[in-house]
Design an enzyme around this catalytic site. Structure first.
Site, PDB file in Angstrom:
ATOM      1  N   ASP A 202      -8.564  -5.463 -11.380  1.00 42.82           N
ATOM      2  CA  ASP A 202      -9.378  -4.642 -11.411  1.00 42.82           C
ATOM      3  C   ASP A 202      -9.874  -3.828 -12.319  1.00 42.82           C
ATOM      4  O   ASP A 202      -9.299  -3.479 -13.446  1.00 42.82           O
ATOM      5  CB  ASP A 202      -9.150  -3.913  -9.901  1.00 42.82           C
ATOM      6  N   GLY A 226      -9.653  -4.607 -16.528  1.00 49.62           N
ATOM      7  CA  GLY A 226     -10.516  -5.338 -17.242  1.00 49.62           C
ATOM      8  C   GLY A 226     -11.532  -5.797 -16.606  1.00 49.62           C
ATOM      9  O   GLY A 226     -12.176  -5.046 -15.313  1.00 49.62           O
ATOM     10  N   ASP A 227     -12.510  -6.649 -17.279  1.00 48.85           N
ATOM     11  CA  ASP A 227     -13.980  -6.903 -16.794  1.00 48.85           C
ATOM     12  C   ASP A 227     -13.877  -8.424 -16.583  1.00 48.85           C
ATOM     13  O   ASP A 227     -13.685  -9.265 -17.520  1.00 48.85           O
ATOM     14  CB  ASP A 227     -14.830  -6.522 -17.509  1.00 48.85           C
ATOM     15  N   PHE A 228     -14.029  -8.816 -15.273  1.00 48.23           N
ATOM     16  CA  PHE A 228     -13.905 -10.315 -14.910  1.00 48.23           C
ATOM     17  C   PHE A 228     -15.021 -11.045 -15.402  1.00 48.23           C
ATOM     18  O   PHE A 228     -14.977 -12.265 -15.171  1.00 48.23           O
ATOM     19  CB  PHE A 228     -13.571 -10.558 -13.356  1.00 48.23           C
ATOM     20  N   HIS A 245     -19.691 -12.843  -3.479  1.00 43.37           N
ATOM     21  CA  HIS A 245     -20.675 -12.418  -2.594  1.00 43.37           C
ATOM     22  C   HIS A 245     -21.597 -11.114  -3.196  1.00 43.37           C
ATOM     23  O   HIS A 245     -22.424 -10.594  -2.656  1.00 43.37           O
ATOM     24  CB  HIS A 245     -20.332 -12.242  -0.947  1.00 43.37           C
TER      25      HIS A 245
HETATM   26  C1  LIG Z   1     -16.016  -5.871  -2.691  1.00 45.10           C
HETATM   27  S1  LIG Z   1     -14.719  -5.223  -3.661  1.00 45.10           S
HETATM   28  C2  LIG Z   1     -13.409  -6.506  -2.905  1.00 45.10           C
HETATM   29  C3  LIG Z   1     -11.896  -5.839  -3.041  1.00 45.10           C
HETATM   30  C4  LIG Z   1     -10.708  -6.802  -2.629  1.00 45.10           C
HETATM   31  N1  LIG Z   1     -10.765  -8.029  -3.284  1.00 45.10           N
HETATM   32  C5  LIG Z   1     -10.980  -6.836  -1.219  1.00 45.10           C
HETATM   33  O1  LIG Z   1     -11.233  -7.983  -0.483  1.00 45.10           O
HETATM   34  O2  LIG Z   1     -10.790  -5.938  -0.386  1.00 45.10           O
HETATM   35  C6  LIG Z   1     -15.036  -5.788  -5.067  1.00 45.10           C
HETATM   36  C7  LIG Z   1     -14.019  -5.372  -6.073  1.00 45.10           C
HETATM   37  O3  LIG Z   1     -14.402  -6.022  -7.543  1.00 45.10           O
HETATM   38  C8  LIG Z   1     -14.425  -5.162  -8.410  1.00 45.10           C
HETATM   39  N2  LIG Z   1     -15.191  -5.206  -9.606  1.00 45.10           N
HETATM   40  C9  LIG Z   1     -16.484  -5.201  -9.589  1.00 45.10           C
HETATM   41  N3  LIG Z   1     -16.845  -5.714 -10.702  1.00 45.10           N
HETATM   42  C10 LIG Z   1     -15.945  -5.703 -11.773  1.00 45.10           C
HETATM   43  C11 LIG Z   1     -15.380  -6.279 -12.826  1.00 45.10           C
HETATM   44  N4  LIG Z   1     -16.784  -6.451 -13.814  1.00 45.10           N
HETATM   45  N5  LIG Z   1     -14.275  -6.672 -13.315  1.00 45.10           N
HETATM   46  C12 LIG Z   1     -13.266  -6.444 -12.413  1.00 45.10           C
HETATM   47  N6  LIG Z   1     -13.529  -5.825 -11.226  1.00 45.10           N
HETATM   48  C13 LIG Z   1     -14.594  -5.666 -10.975  1.00 45.10           C
HETATM   49  C14 LIG Z   1     -14.381  -3.674  -7.783  1.00 45.10           C
HETATM   50  O4  LIG Z   1     -13.695  -2.626  -8.501  1.00 45.10           O
HETATM   51  C15 LIG Z   1     -13.787  -4.155  -6.348  1.00 45.10           C
HETATM   52  O5  LIG Z   1     -12.497  -3.688  -5.933  1.00 45.10           O
END
Ligand SMILES: C[S@@+](CC[C@H](N)C(=O)[O-])C[C@H]1O[C@@H](n2cnc3c(N)ncnc32)[C@H](O)[C@@H]1O
Length: 338
Positions: A202, A226-228, A245
């Protein structure tokens, strides 16, 4: 809250001011009322004195919530904890305090108040209201970030164990939770599968509150930042729980392509999201779907929509595994090369 037995004109009135329940709930959680009732029932005046707030408005907010079974008022004007009020306590097992503070936060309700704009333009007014897109604001504004990520962790805690028990993770060696937040889901999965290793992936500011070490799993689970949209750690199981979503189809396909590249041979991408059923029956995914279009560029999807997105990312939908929660596990494998 909404009784189907109401006549139509009262039914729409009730729907129209439904936000007042959300507002009252958020207010009493922010003020910390439930924690003060742990040792027994109290009047609004006594609560107000201790909390340093106004007794009469507090009484009125609690009186409304009592109509929805959150707190109850007795004949002596003292408020009691009900089961739904008890879970608002900070230290309650499975506390929903942080989840309420997130879901009824202005980052969700302010854009929802302008839903007609979203319907007219197809775009959330989030950036106009807050100055940057949703996840950027969480990084720029540490208070918003804390409210969201703690809330998300608390919200997910209610579903993590039943989802982890719904799928056989035992065949995987390295399980990567992509956008895994504080790690609640991965902790459940690794707890049930002692031979597997994990990677919690994350943004750096999110992983600062990761729970992996507190769960005693640092020997089996790495943290990776990192950045997914750029890359993801490699593994034979890549989990995307409540990730796709948040995004448009185009962005979701980009994330899936990154996961496809990081997937070991014979591995699986597991998308864990609501799968919207046909028909008029209530489904929590339908509420989440509107939340996603109000504040984010995202949406919930049908099985067919997942199948098409997977195909665009060279993945093949294998099956949809229901869970006792509102979410399903949509399992994908690498599509045979074309
Ligand atoms: C809706 S939350 C879901 C968290 C977890 N998977 C859960 O079900 O509780 C979305 C997650 O995606 C992460 N996120 C958003 N953009 C991201 C990116 N570009 N790279 C990595 N993580 C990212 C956020 O920091 C957050 O923790």
């Amino acid at each position: 809250m909404t009784e189907l037995s109401l006549p139509p004109h009262l039914h729409v009135i009730q729907l129209s001011w439904g936000y007042l329940y959300s507002a009252a709930l958020h207010a009493v959680v922010e003020i910390g009322v439930a924690d003060r009732l742990e040792s027994g029932p109290r009047s609004a005046a006594s609560l107000a004195e201790e909390l340093g707030v106004e007794a009469q408005p507090l009484h009125r907010a609690l009186r409304l919530l009592a109509t929805a079974h959150v707190f109850s008022e007795d004949d002596d004007g003292r408020f009691h904890l009900t089961p739904s009020a008890d879970v608002l306590r900070k230290n309650a097992p499975g506390s929903m305090r942080d989840a309420v503070l997130m879901l009824a936060h202005e980052t969700f309700w302010a854009p929802a108040g302008k839903l007609a704009t979203t319907i007219r333009t197809g775009k959330t007014p989030f950036t106009e209201i807050f100055g940057a897109p949703f996840f950027d604001i969480l990084e720029k504004n540490p208070e918003f970030g804390r409210i969201f990520h703690r809330g998300m962790a608390g919200f997910s805690d209610t579903e993590n164990a039943p989802i982890a028990a719904s799928f056989d993770f035992g065949r995987f060696e390295k399980i990567v939770d992509v956008g895994g937040g504080h790690g609640g889901f991965l902790i459940e999965v690794l707890g049930k599968n002692p031979k597997a290793r994990g990677v919690l992936f994350d943004a750096a500011h999110v992983l600062r509150e990761a729970r992996i070490a507190a769960a005693g799993l640092e020997g089996r689970c790495e943290l990776a930042t990192g950045d997914f949209f750029q890359s993801a750690p490699g593994g034979d199981c890549l989990i995307l729980k409540r990730i796709l979503h948040d995004w448009t189809d185009e962005s979701a396909i980009a994330i899936l392509r990154v996961c496809r590249r990081a997937l070991a041979e014979g591995g699986r991408v597991l998308v864990i999201d609501a799968v919207i059923p046909r028909g008029n029956a209530p489904h929590p995914g339908k509420e989440l779907d509107v939340l996603m279009m109000a504040s984010l560029p995202g949406r919930e999807r049908t099985e067919e929509e997942f199948r098409e997105m997977f195909a665009a990312a060279d993945l093949r939908l294998e099956r949809v595994v229901p869970t006792p929660s509102a979410l399903s596990i949509v399992e994908a494998s690498a599509a045979p090369s074309r």
